[in-house]
Scaffold this active site. Structure first.
Site, short mmCIF file in Angstrom:
data_model
loop_
_atom_site.label_atom_id
_atom_site.label_comp_id
_atom_site.label_asym_id
_atom_site.label_seq_id
_atom_site.Cartn_x
_atom_site.Cartn_y
_atom_site.Cartn_z
N SER A 244 0.79 -1.22 0.00
CA SER A 244 0.00 0.00 0.00
C SER A 244 0.83 1.27 0.00
O SER A 244 0.33 2.32 -0.37
CB SER A 244 -0.94 -0.01 1.20
OG SER A 244 -0.20 -0.15 2.39
N HIS B 141 -5.50 -3.56 -2.60
CA HIS B 141 -5.12 -2.60 -3.65
C HIS B 141 -4.87 -3.31 -4.98
O HIS B 141 -4.23 -2.75 -5.86
CB HIS B 141 -3.87 -1.83 -3.24
CG HIS B 141 -4.06 -1.03 -1.99
ND1 HIS B 141 -4.65 0.22 -1.98
CD2 HIS B 141 -3.79 -1.32 -0.69
CE1 HIS B 141 -4.71 0.67 -0.74
NE2 HIS B 141 -4.19 -0.24 0.07
N LYS C 16 -12.18 0.13 -1.76
CA LYS C 16 -11.17 0.76 -2.61
C LYS C 16 -11.72 0.78 -4.04
O LYS C 16 -12.56 1.62 -4.32
CB LYS C 16 -9.85 0.01 -2.49
CG LYS C 16 -9.42 -0.17 -1.02
CD LYS C 16 -8.17 0.56 -0.71
CE LYS C 16 -7.68 0.35 0.70
NZ LYS C 16 -8.47 1.00 1.73
#
Ligand code: WAQ
Ligand code: MG
Length: 662
Positions: free
Chosen positions: A441, A469, A499
């Site tokens: 990240s 991610h 996300k």
């Protein structure tokens, strides 16, 4: 009607001083007025000089001088806030921490300089890094003049003859607008006025309740300068000569009411907060006034947003929002029960089935957050007598899950598969697992899936990958790390619905049997109220868009590639290969200064520093979106490169605080 600058200086010959000695400064004032108001204001300032708490002046000089309105500059006031503190010692610690936040490396020494200086009529102009005095006349200091609040003459005089806050807010706004000034520290010299402030362009005006003990006439100002020596004269000329009106001076922000002293049992809270401030690590929460998008509203301004996990622009997609609204209307705001009791809706089951199918697992289980998914899974999988091998750059939720499990945690160097292999040979246990972020990240790099799979197979490790991610971001159609490498991956994944899917919540996916087991063993699953209908509806709609519109993923990847390529053309080190782009700065102050400069230029890229990353590994962390415009990215890359290189040249290598020799 022409404008006049009105200045007052009150002084007194030094008692017993030699005749050549400069008189002692008692008070001064700077105002701007027009017409009728000029004479009244001059009289008011003379009255104020006569009644000053530092004593009777024997010389009062009031000058009235027409201003060149052509050059009159109107600037906005700084945003103001107030911090309360119980005593001057605490106040000075807070001031030091605020100065450090603005990039001043030795705030303690700056405070000492101010406290030990003789009274000056003006301020010390000090090099922020070397602490050299730069003002042409060190006995007088630099005096900021020819300034007032816009419309200020119309206000009634303050009851005590002086509006400390109002005048200080005007002065600080002008000082912070001066070229190469990075911060100001002010302590009043009025014996009975103990409030002071720190002001800086990125920080605003911060009133500090107590910076000295009542009765002390000791006070002064330091203007901190960071720029070339040749430019000092320009800064002084701006401060002393350039007429400035400050608009929209906010009312004085109040100090929090004196609360009852914190119970002794909570004294550590005060201490730890003060320590965080002193170390420049205090975090304040910023408020954003719009949905995430390529631009976002912050303090009334639209900023280009390169700092959001909403990679595909789905958080504010009309179809996603409509699905959330529909789910909310059908099922209500909250579920009112855990998934195992009364909290499960048809939407949960549908999302789990479609998510598993999309990503290539047998089944999935929705948790209330990605954090809860990692903690719930890892603490269920492993326990006493087990071993978890964890990448050194794993996310905090993985670290916490490892700790909570009670297993022995063996951290291996970032992506070092040879080291993992060695450690797996050395550390035996009942059950053994390896856990890694799929996309890291803070670095934007991808885990070595081929290497991990091989080592895990050799040692019989359970493999867990966190695709927070990665899902919607890597792989040609956004299916994550397995698609990225063209491999079939390990069995268990954790991830986030907040996300790329733009909603809220987290999940675990893997074999159906494992999900069945996790429903019993995952304590963050069992003991949390089920995720409410709106985010589940939103995530489901977003997942379908991701599945049906893979072009979004391609655009995101193109944008990230373009941004990286541009940065590299500008000579910026931008490692990684995903939508997260770290712009390496190293020095914490460089990262913070560059982020400030970018913010001023209307671009939001966060500065990341210790403890999120190692000390000395500070960086700007950009996060790309599918809906960024190419022009905006080209501009952002060049502004970021400029901001970083300017911050690097302006901030010399850190000078260590002098060590006490006692
Ligand atoms: N330019 C440069 N330095 C100045 C100026 C000026 N125009 N005016 C004052 N100073 C320097 C000078 O050395 C003084 O001795 C010192 O600052 C303190 O000035 O939010 O009253 O006028 O309530 O005593 C802060 C208000 C009030 C805080 C500060 O300063 C709040 C104050 P004083
Ligand atoms: Mg004063």
């Amino acid at each position: 009607m022409s404008l006049y600058s009105i200045r007052m200086r009150a002084s007194r010959a030094r008692s017993g001083g030699a005749s050549g000695e400069r008189p002692e400064h008692i008070s001064g004032a700077e105002r701007i007025a027009a017409g009728e108001a000029v004479a009244d204001l001059a009289a008011e300032l003379a009255r104020r000089a006569l009644g000053h708490a530092k004593g009777q002046p024997d010389n009062i000089h009031v000058s009235i001088e027409a201003l060149d309105e052509e050059t009159l500059l109107r600037i906005p006031a700084l945003p103001a806030r107030a911090v309360s503190c119980a005593d001057a010692a605490t106040g000075l610690r807070l001031a030091a921490a605020l100065l450090r936040e603005t990039g001043v490396p030795r705030p303690g020494a700056v405070i000492d300089l101010l406290l030990n200086a003789p009274p000056l009529r003006g301020a010390m102009l000090v090099d922020a890094d070397t602490l050299e005095r730069l003002e042409p006349d060190r006995e007088r200091g630099v005096r900021a003049t020819r300034m007032d609040m816009a419309g200020g003459a119309a206000l009634p005089p303050a009851p005590d003859g002086k509006q400390h806050y109002r005048e200080a807010a005007v002065l600080a706004a002008k000082v912070c607008a001066a070229p190469h000034i990075i911060a100001e520290l002010c302590i009043s010299d009025d014996p009975d006025y103990v409030t002071g402030y720190v002001a800086a362009p990125g920080l605003g005006y911060v009133r500090i309740q107590r910076l000295k003990e009542a009765g002390s006439p000791r006070g002064g100002r330091v203007f901190l300068y960071r720029g070339p020596r040749e430019a000092v004269a320009d800064t002084v000329a701006f401060l002393e000569r350039h007429p400035v009106l400050v608009e929209n001076v906010p009312p004085p922000p109040p100090f929090a009411p004196e609360s009852a002293p914190a119970p002794a049992s909570l004294a550590f809270v005060e201490e730890e907060l003060a320590e965080a401030r002193a170390a420049g690590l205090f975090r304040s929460i910023e408020v954003f006034e719009s949905a995430p998008g390529p631009r976002v509203r912050h303090k009334g301004r639209d900023l280009l947003l390169l700092a959001s996990g909403d990679y595909l622009g789905l958080a504010a997609d009309s179809r996603v929002m409509a699905a959330a609204a529909e789910a909310l209307t059908a099922y209500g705001a909250g579920t009112g029960g855990s998934r195992l009791t009364t909290g499960t809706l048809p939407l949960h089951a549908r999302l789990e089935a479609e998510l598993a199918a999309f990503a290539g697992s047998e089944a999935a289980l929705v948790f209330s957050s990605g954090y809860a998914a990692n903690v719930g899974l890892l603490s269920a999988l492993c326990g006493k007598g087990d071993v978890i091998f964890s990448d050194s750059l794993n996310h905090a939720s993985i670290i916490d899950g490892c700790r909570l499990s009670g297993a022995r945690v063996v951290v291996y160097p970032h992506k070092d598969m040879a080291a993992l292999d060695r450690l797996a040979r050395a550390h035996q246990g009942r059950r053994r697992a390896v856990v890694s972020d799929a996309v890291f990240s803070m670095d934007g790099d991808v885990a070595d899936l081929p290497g991990l799979t091989e080592v895990a197979a050799r040692h019989g490790l359970i493999t867990v990958l966190d695709e927070a991610h990665a899902l919607g971001v890597i792989g040609r159609t956004g299916r994550g790390i397995c698609e990225h490498f063209g491999l079939s991956g390990p069995a268990i994944f954790t991830g986030s619905l907040s996300k790329a899917l733009g909603a809220d919540g987290g999940y675990v996916r893997g074999p159906a049997r494992l999900m069945e087991w996790l429903r019993h063993k995952g304590r963050s699953f069992v003991f949390s109220t089920a995720l409410s209908a709106a985010p589940v509806g939103a995530a489901l709609a977003a997942l379908r868009i991701l599945r049906d519109e893979p072009a979004r993923v391609a655009r995101l990847q193109e944008n990230a590639a373009l941004f990286r390529a541009r940065l590299r053309e500008h000579g910026v080190d931008a490692p990684g290969e995903t939508a997260i782009v770290p712009l390496m700065a190293g020095d914490e102050r460089v990262a913070v200064a560059a982020a400030h400069a970018l913010r001023e230029a209307g671009i939001l890229i966060s500065a990341i520093r210790y403890p999120t990353v190692a000390r000395g590994a500070a960086r700007l962390r950009a996060a790309l979106r599918a809906d960024h415009q190419k022009d905006d990215l080209v501009l952002s890359a060049s502004e970021a490169a400029k901001a970083l290189s300017r911050a690097r040249t302006e901030i010399p290598p850190p000078v260590p605080e002098p060590r006490c020799r006692c």
